[in-house]
Design an enzyme around this catalytic site. Structure first.
Site, PDB file in Angstrom:
ATOM      1  N   LYS A 206       3.650  -3.825  14.119  1.00 24.66           N
ATOM      2  CA  LYS A 206       2.811  -3.199  13.098  1.00 24.66           C
ATOM      3  C   LYS A 206       1.489  -3.955  13.053  1.00 24.66           C
ATOM      4  CE  LYS A 206       2.952  -1.665   8.261  1.00 24.66           C
ATOM      5  NZ  LYS A 206       3.716  -1.737   7.002  1.00 24.66           N
ATOM      6  N   ARG A 216      -2.245   4.512   1.862  1.00 24.19           N
ATOM      7  CA  ARG A 216      -2.328   3.663   0.673  1.00 24.19           C
ATOM      8  C   ARG A 216      -2.744   4.465  -0.548  1.00 24.19           C
ATOM      9  NH1 ARG A 216      -4.813  -1.424   4.148  1.00 24.19           N
ATOM     10  NH2 ARG A 216      -2.796  -2.019   5.040  1.00 24.19           N
ATOM     11  N   LYS A 229      -4.010  -7.940   5.086  1.00 24.17           N
ATOM     12  CA  LYS A 229      -2.636  -8.206   5.521  1.00 24.17           C
ATOM     13  C   LYS A 229      -2.592  -8.894   6.880  1.00 24.17           C
ATOM     14  CE  LYS A 229      -0.882  -4.362   2.744  1.00 24.17           C
ATOM     15  NZ  LYS A 229       0.177  -3.346   2.571  1.00 24.17           N
ATOM     16  N   LYS A 260       3.378   0.933  15.321  1.00 20.97           N
ATOM     17  CA  LYS A 260       2.560   1.486  14.243  1.00 20.97           C
ATOM     18  C   LYS A 260       1.227   0.747  14.180  1.00 20.97           C
ATOM     19  CE  LYS A 260       2.630   2.456   9.262  1.00 20.97           C
ATOM     20  NZ  LYS A 260       3.342   2.306   7.989  1.00 20.97           N
ATOM     21  N   TYR A 325       3.370  13.296  10.060  1.00 20.60           N
ATOM     22  CA  TYR A 325       3.206  14.195   8.922  1.00 20.60           C
ATOM     23  C   TYR A 325       3.068  15.649   9.379  1.00 20.60           C
ATOM     24  CZ  TYR A 325       2.363   9.692   6.767  1.00 20.60           C
ATOM     25  OH  TYR A 325       2.498   8.386   6.351  1.00 20.60           O
TER      26      TYR A 325
END
Length: 337
Positions: A206, A216, A229, A260, A325
């Site tokens: 990731k 988000r 992050k 990802k 999606y």
């Protein structure tokens, strides 16, 4: 007989690549990769309440859904042949705190959704994430202590949360918080609780990517995030480090691996599949989805063709499936063929 050899025949040694492209039937006959409904995992967003279908502005065509509506969506997905859903909660802001303690509530939103979906559509898989970002007041994936995301305490918590998610009926746990040692800890916790049949799909690589923004917004963490992050996600420049990270997850007992984001990291998909041979998945993340949707809405690209082309590219890169999606939209298109 007149010799009709052409200069091109001499140049190519009588090998012409276009022979196999000359007609639809030959193109279908030699097609190397195919996208099917069996390749699709549909990520959905869950919110408290009932009767809610809340459009996400940054993700045209994607909605936050209350559990009752998510159950209806799960039935639709199962009817289309989609193998699995991946669920993500958007809990009330007042339930979020520094440690993401609501992740340890057995009857929290994500676990309620799992139980309801498995009851209504038992033949569709449910994949749940134990990262803490939907539960924290600071938007990070782990516990924040004195400005640091603490590894070991976070691992303890996500392992406990994983057992609760399995108790609720989750078929696969997909930890995305990128803490060291999490896969082994979760495997040990699941087995100790009698959940030997619950799988782990590791977010093995990731990356600290710019493509997560719309997601988000979907779980209401964008405005909460303090800092970035980069201390726990992988640097986009580091392919070899990503493979090393995945190797640790394999050693710790991951059943499946995920990359990802997806499209910017097709090389990682290929390298990971070649290196480990485990079922490998790509997450076509929110930013990838929204780019295609926005360009199509502006008439700049053929949205359907771009959607299908990007999904096929994951198959070509060695992926066994894609979290996208577009799943329902694609399943309907494939069903008409």
């Amino acid at each position: 007989m007149q010799d009709r050899t052409h200069l091109v025949d001499d140049i190519t040694g009588h090998r012409r690549m276009r022979r196999n492209r000359k007609a639809d039937w030959t193109r279908r006959l030699v097609q190397e990769n195919r996208l099917t409904v069996d390749d699709l995992i549909w990520p959905i967003f869950i919110v408290p309440g009932s009767g809610i279908v809340d459009p996400i502005a940054a993700m045209p065509g994607v909605n936050r859904m209350s559990i009752d509506k998510a159950v209806e969506a799960a039935r639709e997905a199962a009817g289309l042949g989609i193998p699995a859903l991946a669920t993500f909660p958007n809990i009330e802001l007042e339930l979020r705190d520094e440690t993401g303690s609501n992740s340890l509530e057995a009857n929290n939103l994500i676990n309620q959704a799992t139980a309801a979906i498995k009851k209504a559509a038992p033949n569709i898989g449910v994949i749940t994430d134990v990262a803490l970002d939907p539960f924290t007041s600071h938007g990070h994936d782990g516990i924040l202590r004195d400005g640091e995301i603490v590894n070991d305490e976070t691992v303890d918590q996500v392992a406990r949360a994983a057992v609760m998610q399995a108790d609720a009926g989750a078929d696969i746990i997909a930890p995305s918080e990128m803490m060291d040692g999490r896969i082994g800890a979760i495997r040990m916790a699941l087995d100790a609780a009698g959940h030997q049949n619950v799988g782990i799909m590791s977010y093995a690589t990731k990356f600290a990517s710019a493509f997560y923004g719309p997601y988000r917004e979907a779980i209401s963490t964008g405005g909460l995030l303090k800092g970035d992050k980069k201390t726990y996600y992988i640097d986009p420049a580091n392919g070899t480090e990503a493979i090393r990270d995945a190797a640790l997850d394999v050693e710790e007992g991951a059943d499946m691996l995920m990359v990802k984001p997806g499209l910017p990291y097709l090389d990682i998909c290929w390298r990971m599949k070649e290196a480990f041979g485990l079922p490998t998945f790509a997450y076509q993340v929110s930013g990838e989805y929204s780019q295609i949707k926005a360009a199509a809405m502006n008439g700049w690209i053929d949205g359907e063709r771009a959607m299908l082309e990007t999904l096929l590219s994951f198959k070509r890169a060695g992926c066994d499936g894609i979290l996208t999606y577009f799943a329902v939209e694609v399943a309907k298109i494939l069903g008409k063929r």
